[in-house]
Every structure is written in structure tokens, then in C-alpha cells.
Design a protein around this motif. Structure first.
Motif, PDB file in Angstrom:
ATOM      1  N   GLN A   1       3.304  -2.529   9.412  1.00 32.51           N
ATOM      2  CA  GLN A   1       2.783  -1.167   9.416  1.00 32.51           C
ATOM      3  C   GLN A   1       3.915  -0.152   9.252  1.00 32.51           C
ATOM      4  O   GLN A   1       5.086  -0.475   9.415  1.00 32.51           O
ATOM      5  CB  GLN A   1       2.022  -0.896  10.713  1.00 32.51           C
ATOM      6  CG  GLN A   1       0.775  -1.756  10.875  1.00 32.51           C
ATOM      7  CD  GLN A   1       0.089  -1.518  12.204  1.00 32.51           C
ATOM      8  OE1 GLN A   1       0.730  -1.380  13.245  1.00 32.51           O
ATOM      9  NE2 GLN A   1      -1.232  -1.468  12.183  1.00 32.51           N
TER      10      GLN A   1
ATOM     11  N   TYR B   1       0.806  -1.215   0.000  1.00 38.33           N
ATOM     12  CA  TYR B   1       0.000   0.000   0.000  1.00 38.33           C
ATOM     13  C   TYR B   1       0.842   1.270   0.000  1.00 38.33           C
ATOM     14  O   TYR B   1       0.310   2.360  -0.232  1.00 38.33           O
ATOM     15  CB  TYR B   1      -0.907   0.027   1.233  1.00 38.33           C
ATOM     16  CG  TYR B   1      -1.974  -1.034   1.245  1.00 38.33           C
ATOM     17  CD1 TYR B   1      -3.096  -0.940   0.421  1.00 38.33           C
ATOM     18  CD2 TYR B   1      -1.870  -2.134   2.091  1.00 38.33           C
ATOM     19  CE1 TYR B   1      -4.085  -1.906   0.437  1.00 38.33           C
ATOM     20  CE2 TYR B   1      -2.853  -3.120   2.117  1.00 38.33           C
ATOM     21  CZ  TYR B   1      -3.961  -2.997   1.284  1.00 38.33           C
ATOM     22  OH  TYR B   1      -4.933  -3.967   1.303  1.00 38.33           O
TER      23      TYR B   1
ATOM     24  N   ARG C   1      -1.302   1.130   7.133  1.00 35.70           N
ATOM     25  CA  ARG C   1      -1.040  -0.009   6.264  1.00 35.70           C
ATOM     26  C   ARG C   1       0.189   0.253   5.397  1.00 35.70           C
ATOM     27  O   ARG C   1       0.354   1.327   4.841  1.00 35.70           O
ATOM     28  CB  ARG C   1      -2.245  -0.276   5.352  1.00 35.70           C
ATOM     29  CG  ARG C   1      -3.439  -0.839   6.084  1.00 35.70           C
ATOM     30  CD  ARG C   1      -4.501  -1.309   5.113  1.00 35.70           C
ATOM     31  NE  ARG C   1      -4.976  -0.240   4.243  1.00 35.70           N
ATOM     32  CZ  ARG C   1      -5.905  -0.393   3.304  1.00 35.70           C
ATOM     33  NH1 ARG C   1      -6.438  -1.576   3.094  1.00 35.70           N
ATOM     34  NH2 ARG C   1      -6.291   0.632   2.568  1.00 35.70           N
TER      35      ARG C   1
END
Length: 224
Positions: free
Chosen positions: A214, A51, A208
Motif C-alpha cells: 500500500q 495502480y 492500492r
């Protein structure tokens, strides 16, 4: 259920990301590593739901709309450590047109050029040193995704990103959680802030990034 090929790709991506952390920010070792990974990089990180490029590009869009007077197509952007061009593609999707990039390896840069979204891409630029090919205050926005990671770029590289960005421009960078825990990145941010170099504008914490990992996404305004 995952197919054997899918499982293999995911395993390879996880293994590659683990290997990077042991490269000790050594340009020669990093170059060799990414030269060998270039062929399957997009497939591997895509399989792990990467992401980061979307998040960084979207933040650039928000910064342009909220703070910069020029139209998006006239904003000069540097994609620092552009890799195969995943961030550049997302920037172009949002309407950015003046996008330059640099990467350590020709193999990764070649893939980025094939996207057709970059004005130019420099090969061999090492963010652990001086970006000699880039004058001061050149870019309105500098983005850096997936580069401040263990074994890749030291926190001091942030100063170089600030140097090549114009006053009242912005640097947007991702840092994995493991990187923040193991390095002095936040101390470097404070040093640059106290030195009148950057002003932290935003930080999206524990967001994300890739697979189950993370990251923080930082937005810095360059002091005038």
C-alpha cells in the motif's frame, strides 16, 4: 493457476523491488539498476497490478478540475522520475497535453518517448540533488509516482518538486508505506509546511499501490 512464465515475471518484479531498497539513493547505482531493468519493466510491474500511475494521474485530474482555471490541455505538468512513461500515458488519457518528464536513465526515457505523450524528457536529472535544468515556478502540477521509495529518493527531494511548481500549483506524490515507516518524509512535510512552502491539501492513506503493498498519495498546494 499461474503459468510458469507468469510466475517467473512476478518473482522477478518482487525481487527487483526488494533490491531497490538497498541502493542507498546513489545515482550511479540507481542508473545501472534501471538501465538493466528497462527492457522488462512494464511487463514486470504490470504483472503486479501497479495502480500508482492511475491513482496519481486521476488525482491530477481532480486537482485541475477543482482548483485550476486553465483548460486541462493548457496545464503544464512535470512527471518527475517518469520512468517508462506509465504516468504520462494516464495523464494523456485524461486530456493533459503539456507533459514534460525527467529520469535518470536514457533506457527508461527512451521507452517514455515512444509513448508519444511527452513534450520533452530530460535524462540524468537526480531528485536527490538540485534540478538545475528546471527554473523556479515552471509547472502548474508536478507528479511523482514510485520515486519516493526506499533506496531511491530522500524526503528532501520534495522541496525541489515544490520549487519547480508555481505558487498555487500542486505537487502530487506517492510514498510506499515502508518508505514512510523508515524515513523522515512526514517530518519533511511538516518542515515545508511550517516554512510556508507547501500546504498539505489531501492524503489518501493506505491505498492500492502495487501487488499487496500500500501507499499514501499526497496532494500539496504550493504556497503563494
Amino acid at each position: 493457476m499461474k503459468t510458469p512464465d507468469r510466475e517467473s515475471a512476478l518473482d522477478q518484479a518482487a525481487r527487483k523491488r526488494a533490491e531497490i531498497s538497498h541502493l542507498e539513493c546513489d545515482a550511479d547505482r540507481l542508473s545501472l539498476f534501471y538501465r538493466e531493468w528497462a527492457g522488462s519493466y512494464n511487463r514486470d510491474v504490470g504483472g503486479e497490478r501497479y495502480y500508482g500511475p492511475i491513482a496519481v494521474a486521476e488525482l491530477a485530474g481532480v486537482v485541475q478540475a477543482a482548483y485550476l482555471a486553465s483548460e486541462r490541455g493548457a496545464i503544464a505538468v512535470l512527471d518527475a522520475g517518469c520512468g517508462t512513461g506509465l504516468v504520462g500515458v494516464q495523464l494523456a488519457r485524461l486530456g493533459f497535453q503539456l507533459i514534460d518528464g525527467f529520469d535518470l536513465t536514457e533506457e527508461m526515457a527512451r521507452k517514455a518517448r515512444r509513448t508519444g505523450v511527452y513534450r520533452s524528457i530530460e535524462v540524468g536529472a537526480d531528485l536527490n540533488g538540485t534540478l538545475s535544468g528546471y527554473p523556479n515556478a515552471t509547472y502548474d502540477i508536478t507528479v511523482c509516482c514510485g520515486v519516493f521509495g526506499l533506496g531511491q529518493v530522500r524526503p528532501e527531494g520534495l522541496r525541489e518538486l515544490a520549487r519547480v511548481t508555481r505558487p498555487n500549483g500542486f505537487v502530487i506524490a506517492s510514498t510506499s508505506r515502508r518508505y514512510l515507516e523508515a524515513t523522515s518524509f512526514e517530518d519533511e512535510v511538516r518542515r515545508l509546511q511550517h516554512g510556508g512552502v507547501v500546504v498539505p491539501a489531501q492524503c489518501l492513506s493506505d491505498s492500492r499501490y502495487i501487488a499487496d503493498e500500500q501507499a499514501h498519495y499526497w496532494v500539496f498546494r504550493i504556497a503563494s
